[in-house]
Design an enzyme around this catalytic site. Sequence first.
Site, PDB file in Angstrom:
ATOM      1  N   GLU A   1       0.842  -1.191   0.000  1.00 20.36           N
ATOM      2  CA  GLU A   1       0.000   0.000   0.000  1.00 20.36           C
ATOM      3  C   GLU A   1       0.878   1.241   0.000  1.00 20.36           C
ATOM      4  O   GLU A   1       1.812   1.332   0.793  1.00 20.36           O
ATOM      5  CB  GLU A   1      -0.924   0.028   1.222  1.00 20.36           C
ATOM      6  CG  GLU A   1      -1.902   1.191   1.163  1.00 20.36           C
ATOM      7  CD  GLU A   1      -2.888   1.227   2.326  1.00 20.36           C
ATOM      8  OE1 GLU A   1      -3.677   2.176   2.403  1.00 20.36           O
ATOM      9  OE2 GLU A   1      -2.874   0.309   3.164  1.00 20.36           O
TER      10      GLU A   1
ATOM     11  N   MET B   1       0.321  -2.760   8.641  1.00 18.60           N
ATOM     12  CA  MET B   1      -0.394  -2.902   7.374  1.00 18.60           C
ATOM     13  C   MET B   1      -1.338  -4.086   7.449  1.00 18.60           C
ATOM     14  O   MET B   1      -0.954  -5.185   7.828  1.00 18.60           O
ATOM     15  CB  MET B   1       0.612  -3.077   6.220  1.00 18.60           C
ATOM     16  CG  MET B   1      -0.027  -3.257   4.864  1.00 18.60           C
ATOM     17  SD  MET B   1      -1.048  -1.835   4.419  1.00 18.60           S
ATOM     18  CE  MET B   1      -2.242  -2.630   3.351  1.00 18.60           C
ATOM     19  N   GLU B   2      -2.580  -3.844   7.020  1.00 21.53           N
ATOM     20  CA  GLU B   2      -3.678  -4.787   7.203  1.00 21.53           C
ATOM     21  C   GLU B   2      -3.780  -5.846   6.123  1.00 21.53           C
ATOM     22  O   GLU B   2      -4.877  -6.359   5.869  1.00 21.53           O
ATOM     23  CB  GLU B   2      -5.007  -4.021   7.261  1.00 21.53           C
ATOM     24  CG  GLU B   2      -5.466  -3.391   5.938  1.00 21.53           C
ATOM     25  CD  GLU B   2      -5.013  -1.963   5.724  1.00 21.53           C
ATOM     26  OE1 GLU B   2      -5.610  -1.262   4.887  1.00 21.53           O
ATOM     27  OE2 GLU B   2      -4.059  -1.549   6.404  1.00 21.53           O
ATOM     28  N   ASN B   3      -2.696  -6.227   5.464  1.00 24.29           N
ATOM     29  CA  ASN B   3      -2.761  -7.245   4.423  1.00 24.29           C
ATOM     30  C   ASN B   3      -3.670  -8.400   4.849  1.00 24.29           C
ATOM     31  O   ASN B   3      -3.590  -8.872   5.977  1.00 24.29           O
ATOM     32  CB  ASN B   3      -1.360  -7.817   4.150  1.00 24.29           C
ATOM     33  CG  ASN B   3      -0.308  -6.745   4.085  1.00 24.29           C
ATOM     34  OD1 ASN B   3      -0.341  -5.873   3.239  1.00 24.29           O
ATOM     35  ND2 ASN B   3       0.640  -6.808   5.007  1.00 24.29           N
TER      36      ASN B   3
ATOM     37  N   HIS C   1      -6.851  -1.882  15.267  1.00 24.85           N
ATOM     38  CA  HIS C   1      -7.082  -1.127  14.029  1.00 24.85           C
ATOM     39  C   HIS C   1      -6.847  -2.011  12.806  1.00 24.85           C
ATOM     40  O   HIS C   1      -7.692  -2.068  11.894  1.00 24.85           O
ATOM     41  CB  HIS C   1      -6.151   0.086  13.994  1.00 24.85           C
ATOM     42  CG  HIS C   1      -6.255   0.907  12.754  1.00 24.85           C
ATOM     43  ND1 HIS C   1      -7.042   2.037  12.663  1.00 24.85           N
ATOM     44  CD2 HIS C   1      -5.676   0.775  11.528  1.00 24.85           C
ATOM     45  CE1 HIS C   1      -6.945   2.553  11.463  1.00 24.85           C
ATOM     46  NE2 HIS C   1      -6.118   1.801  10.747  1.00 24.85           N
ATOM     47  N   GLU C   2      -5.713  -2.675  12.770  1.00 29.29           N
ATOM     48  CA  GLU C   2      -5.405  -3.488  11.593  1.00 29.29           C
ATOM     49  C   GLU C   2      -6.352  -4.680  11.483  1.00 29.29           C
ATOM     50  O   GLU C   2      -6.748  -5.062  10.377  1.00 29.29           O
ATOM     51  CB  GLU C   2      -3.948  -3.957  11.639  1.00 29.29           C
ATOM     52  CG  GLU C   2      -2.918  -2.836  11.750  1.00 29.29           C
ATOM     53  CD  GLU C   2      -3.057  -1.756  10.688  1.00 29.29           C
ATOM     54  OE1 GLU C   2      -3.487  -2.078   9.562  1.00 29.29           O
ATOM     55  OE2 GLU C   2      -2.734  -0.594  10.974  1.00 29.29           O
TER      56      GLU C   2
ATOM     57  N   GLU D   1      -9.722   4.284   6.136  1.00 28.46           N
ATOM     58  CA  GLU D   1      -8.903   4.693   7.274  1.00 28.46           C
ATOM     59  C   GLU D   1      -9.693   5.488   8.310  1.00 28.46           C
ATOM     60  O   GLU D   1      -9.594   5.228   9.508  1.00 28.46           O
ATOM     61  CB  GLU D   1      -7.685   5.489   6.792  1.00 28.46           C
ATOM     62  CG  GLU D   1      -6.704   4.672   5.959  1.00 28.46           C
ATOM     63  CD  GLU D   1      -6.136   3.475   6.704  1.00 28.46           C
ATOM     64  OE1 GLU D   1      -6.290   3.386   7.948  1.00 28.46           O
ATOM     65  OE2 GLU D   1      -5.543   2.605   6.049  1.00 28.46           O
TER      66      GLU D   1
END
Length: 885
Positions: A128, A271-273, A305-306, A328
């Site tokens: 991202e 990072m929310e992969n 959050h992720e 976001e």
Amino acid sequence: MDDPAPQPIFLKDYRPPAFLIDTVHLDVALAPSAATVTARLALRRNPAAADDNGPLVLDGETLELKAVAIDGRALAPDEYNVTDETLSIAEVPAGSFELAITTVCNPEANKALSGLYRSGAIYCTQCEPEGFRRITYFLDRPDVLAVFTTRIEAAKADAPVLLANGNPVEAGDIAGTDRHYAVWHDPHPKPSYLFALVGGDLACVTDDFTTASGRPVDLRIYVEPGKGDRCAWAMESLKRAMRWDEERFGREYDLDVFMIVAVSDFNMGAMENKGLNVFNDKLVLARPDTATDGDYAAIEAVIAHEYFHNWSGNRVTCRDWFQLCLKEGLTVFRDQEFTADMRSAGVKRINDVRMLKTHQFPEDGGPLAHPVRPDSYIEINNFYTATVYEKGAELCRMIQTIVGRDGFRAGLDLYFERHDGDAATVEDFVAAMSDANDADLSAFMTWYEQAGTPELACSLSYDAGARLAEISVAQVTPPTPGQPKKAPLYVPLKMGLISQNGDDLPLRLEGGDEVRDGLLHVREREQVFRFVDVPSRPVASLLRTFSAPVKLTANLDDVTLAFLMAHDGDAFNRWQAGQSYATSVLIDMVGAIRGGGTPPDGLAFAKALGATLGDGGLDPAYRAEFLKLPSESDIAREISEDVDPDAVHAAGRRLRATVGEALHADLDRLYESSAPPEPYSPDAESAGRRALRNVAMGLMAATRAADDVARVARHYESATNMTDKMAALSVLTHIGGEARERAFHDFFETWREDHLVIDKWFALQAMAAKPETVDRVRELLSHPLFSLKTPNKVRALIGAFANLNPVAFNRSDGAGYDLVAEAGLEIDRFNPQIAARLFGAFKSWRMLEAERRSRAKATLEDVAGREGLSRDTYEIVSKTLGASG
């Protein structure tokens, strides 16, 4: 710069992709300097696109192309065209077809930390927003969603652990070699920015979770060997977040395994992969002796959050990067609600608003102002901003305030139902909220489209004979770059009327309507609200819970503010009254210091503060927040022009000393009585007690009395956890002297082998509010434990200096500006994203007094004129200067 100015990309120019990709099969052969990637893409033309005969154009950067084939036929070089940024194929089949591409990239040389790179000996990815194009050629945009299957192979000694998105399919050794492989499949369509791959020698901490529907989920946290003992809090936080999201929003996890990998080189926090979150290790690793209460709270919030992104961002993603706030802002709101439920809701709201005012308000009021949904950008990396995240969350909060908690849940359920597996827009989100609640929220779109912080001017009048109280509200939003004229906004204004004995009065409008939850709906530039049956002149409590991201002017005098500090039934507004009172005193002090007059003594404020200090019925964490005076940045923002940072600092020191001396006996009692029981626990109650004790210690030390400074030194020496050690060091760093030097030396010798803890050592020195700190930071740039190529080190030293030390950064000779500019330019050569964020520290240069303003401008002009600036840095510097291009 003589190079052609980079050109902006506009929201109005959005077009659907000409092609769609249904499935992706990746085969990645890892090697340090030459990773080979073979991608097989199932493509077809997009029936929603206007151009049905154009070429196939794929994004790609820093790739070595080895082969291209369509449906098994290798293409000759004259059948495609390669540039630095694209691979174009003019003739492709009319129907569905398979495109096979083989490329090579260099993970070891990738210091931009975007795409496939190495963090130490670990292979990892960051895609991202546009990093996947550095792995293979692709339609690298969020509105192209595909089902991914990924095969990874590597030398077993180099990378015994091989991970990718989704569920594990198979794994094994490759016969006749020292290599092995693993295959992962993600059944959920996703855009390329959510792709992740990790390979390395990693320890694994495991646990499990059973969803509300009874489905088991395997939980794994991967870390460098030897650090598994620091993962317990992260794992507990993950499980709490998973259960909370089921209970609050009805969202279950949807894969068989959920993985977190912690790495030490990472441009962002995490990072929310999909199914494979990659984290900056500072937001995973915690132990009482290495992490503060603030670290524990940050880990809990970011883990949540992720994870929450699994629905708000992954299952439903954004159509284009202009819609970034859709994932976001919404997810920040969700993690704020989670933390409020896990800890103190009142303290969480204070912390969120403090963050908003410190980072987002200056952004909205300066040259980098942009709407929550921007209408243009040059480099999308620059729009991971406080406006998109924090103000975006405030917009979600306002919608919840308007439609209610249950109404927001209904709207979110409808949004997920309508757009699961799709790429959505802000309009889709607002429409779901409107439809689920039969509410007209069309006017709310202005919040997403209009930059700037609205200003509400409110006044109270009272007619004793008619028993009528009148609240007049006028709103105005100042001009921002590209938006000189502003429309009025729909502002949910929560308020109360307080009687002279401190009780909230019933609220009924003229005409008989009851004001539910104290909520007024402000829609016009000017509105008047008349309240009937008010028995005596009340005190107005306005903008309760900070119900909208606005600046409020109510012209309350010190006596009224002191009354609200003692009696306001809204926890946020009670705190805000204290902040407003302190701000008034500090601004008067600054004026007197600059004018050579006698500053006010601040004793009346200290007395008002003491009333709350002694209220043992309040949460310790809340009382700790109450005792924290406005920051130097807060005061500079309120003064807003011709700011002298030295005078602001002097005023802050003076008021802290006044409070420390006037309330010394009470503070001493608090210090002695607030220590939580051992052993250390990061729970909210214990953290609150430590916070109260440490703030009390700091205020007493502000007097600089020998006994109070000695107490701080003893506090450091006797501390059994990192929270208390850092609290002492944070005080000593500004005081100086033998005690400071002894404590900092001890800290360094104890923790020199721990890269995360030593970052605290760098940061505390960079934050010392002394002009000579510029020289110390310059020395530390050459320290053997510091590296410009490690983002955490840059943030700890240069970031802390530029953003948290107004005195040194704004040193009158411009040396602070020069230091940051030199470091930023060096970093821009290999990591533009980190460099651009450093230059963001100049965003408020126009509010400074003339000499500093001139020096800051000269520094920015010098940077802007350099050859070879990245798009990232060019955009930030040119906009900060006010350049048009």
